[in-house]
Write a protein that holds these residues in place. Structure first.
Motif, PDB file in Angstrom:
ATOM      1  N   HIS A 200      10.770  13.699  11.642  1.00 46.47           N
ATOM      2  CA  HIS A 200       9.370  13.748  11.222  1.00 46.47           C
ATOM      3  C   HIS A 200       8.962  15.129  10.725  1.00 46.47           C
ATOM      4  O   HIS A 200       7.777  15.424  10.622  1.00 46.47           O
ATOM      5  N   GLY A 201       9.920  15.965  10.418  1.00 43.02           N
ATOM      6  CA  GLY A 201       9.633  17.236   9.748  1.00 43.02           C
ATOM      7  C   GLY A 201       9.457  18.439  10.649  1.00 43.02           C
ATOM      8  O   GLY A 201       9.155  19.534  10.163  1.00 43.02           O
TER       9      GLY A 201
ATOM     10  N   SER B 208      10.544  21.615  12.862  1.00 41.22           N
ATOM     11  CA  SER B 208      11.691  22.530  12.872  1.00 41.22           C
ATOM     12  C   SER B 208      11.584  23.452  14.090  1.00 41.22           C
ATOM     13  O   SER B 208      10.502  23.619  14.680  1.00 41.22           O
TER      14      SER B 208
ATOM     15  N   ALA C 192       2.576  20.960   4.723  1.00 38.45           N
ATOM     16  CA  ALA C 192       3.875  20.799   4.051  1.00 38.45           C
ATOM     17  C   ALA C 192       4.343  19.352   4.170  1.00 38.45           C
ATOM     18  O   ALA C 192       4.892  18.786   3.234  1.00 38.45           O
ATOM     19  N   ARG C 193       4.088  18.733   5.352  1.00 41.29           N
ATOM     20  CA  ARG C 193       4.494  17.331   5.548  1.00 41.29           C
ATOM     21  C   ARG C 193       3.761  16.428   4.565  1.00 41.29           C
ATOM     22  O   ARG C 193       4.368  15.568   3.935  1.00 41.29           O
TER      23      ARG C 193
ATOM     24  N   THR D 221       2.478  17.208   1.690  1.00 42.47           N
ATOM     25  CA  THR D 221       2.977  17.458   0.331  1.00 42.47           C
ATOM     26  C   THR D 221       4.270  16.686   0.093  1.00 42.47           C
ATOM     27  O   THR D 221       4.456  16.073  -0.954  1.00 42.47           O
ATOM     28  N   GLN D 222       5.155  16.690   1.126  1.00 44.67           N
ATOM     29  CA  GLN D 222       6.428  15.963   0.985  1.00 44.67           C
ATOM     30  C   GLN D 222       6.187  14.463   0.871  1.00 44.67           C
ATOM     31  O   GLN D 222       6.813  13.782   0.054  1.00 44.67           O
ATOM     32  N   ILE D 223       5.246  13.930   1.690  1.00 43.85           N
ATOM     33  CA  ILE D 223       4.959  12.487   1.630  1.00 43.85           C
ATOM     34  C   ILE D 223       4.427  12.124   0.243  1.00 43.85           C
ATOM     35  O   ILE D 223       4.845  11.151  -0.379  1.00 43.85           O
ATOM     36  N   GLU D 224       3.511  12.971  -0.269  1.00 41.15           N
ATOM     37  CA  GLU D 224       2.935  12.681  -1.597  1.00 41.15           C
ATOM     38  C   GLU D 224       4.011  12.749  -2.678  1.00 41.15           C
ATOM     39  O   GLU D 224       4.036  11.927  -3.597  1.00 41.15           O
ATOM     40  N   ALA D 225       4.933  13.719  -2.555  1.00 37.90           N
ATOM     41  CA  ALA D 225       6.008  13.846  -3.553  1.00 37.90           C
ATOM     42  C   ALA D 225       6.899  12.604  -3.527  1.00 37.90           C
ATOM     43  O   ALA D 225       7.287  12.085  -4.566  1.00 37.90           O
ATOM     44  N   ARG D 226       7.171  12.117  -2.276  1.00 45.55           N
ATOM     45  CA  ARG D 226       8.020  10.910  -2.172  1.00 45.55           C
ATOM     46  C   ARG D 226       7.309   9.703  -2.799  1.00 45.55           C
ATOM     47  O   ARG D 226       7.915   8.905  -3.488  1.00 45.55           O
TER      48      ARG D 226
END
Ligand SMILES: CC(C)(COP(=O)(O)OP(=O)(O)OC[C@H]1O[C@@H](n2cnc3c(N)ncnc32)[C@H](O)[C@@H]1OP(=O)(O)O)[C@@H](O)C(=O)NCCC(=O)NCCS
Length: 174
Positions: A131-132, A134, A162-163, A165-170
């Motif tokens: 789930h992102g 680290s 950041a999470r 942004t990654q979901i939107e990019a996917r």
């Protein structure tokens, strides 16, 4: 507080709900089993009524099968505990609890979510990395359980922006 809609993509009958004080006893039993020594039911009941905490429970059909407890402070949140009944594990229940918890964090404009996890807790480490989260730090000998050797804790952190942004990019890529 309002809650994000929860999709039922993994277990058809699974729902994630906000726990009420009367649910505290069941949560305390699982808490003590999965993360000994656990918390007293009274503290869990108080957490259910605390606006700086969220207590979520997973219900499979009619059966309680997992919980998550979060704490909020300014724009940070901490996952204080998450556990799933042994016979219901590996069915995506913890994923659903965590996704709901992170949805609440997004609604509360939380920037960072923290948690502590035992260094050798491979299932939990994999869950959080998926789930992102680290690794942000390490506490030597932090856990003093029943075993004679203390266990190290890892501090994990999730940058919620950041999470997203990654979901939107996917989503944009599909
Ligand atoms: C950690 C725990 C909450 C996971 O619950 P769960 O409902 O079984 O987890 P899920 O089915 O949602 O699994 C989500 C991901 O976690 C990881 N995972 C969960 N259990 C795992 C296991 N036994 N071995 C390896 N990875 C595991 C995997 O990445 C999994 O994704 P995948 O199924 O696509 O591989 C559960 O094992 C538990 O209650 N453990 C005891 C309490 C605990 O340690 N809590 C965490 C404290 S920090």
């Amino acid at each position: 507080m309002s809650f994000p809609a929860v999709a039922n993509e993994l277990a058809v009958a699974l729902s994630i709900e906000r726990a009420l004080p009367q649910d505290a006893e069941a949560i305390a039993v699982l808490h003590a089993k999965a993360l000994p020594p656990g918390w007293p039911a009274g503290e869990i009941a108080a957490s259910c009524c605390n606006e700086n905490r969220a207590v979520l429970m997973a219900i499979d059909g009619l059966d309680f099968c997992g919980f998550a407890i979060l704490q909020f402070a300014a724009d940070e949140a901490e996952i204080l505990a998450i556990a799933v009944e042994e016979e219901t594990r590996r069915r995506g229940v913890a994923c659903r609890l965590l996704e709901t918890a992170l949805g609440i964090c997004e609604e509360r404009l939380i920037s960072y979510v923290y948690l502590e996890v035992a260094e050798r807790n491979e299932p939990a480490l994999k869950l959080y990395k998926k789930h992102g989260f680290s690794i942000a730090g390490r506490r030597e000998g932090y856990y003093h359980g029943a075993s004679p050797a203390a266990e190290n804790a890892l501090i994990m952190r999730l940058d919620t922006r950041a999470r997203l942004t990654q979901i939107e990019a996917r989503r944009g890529a599909t």
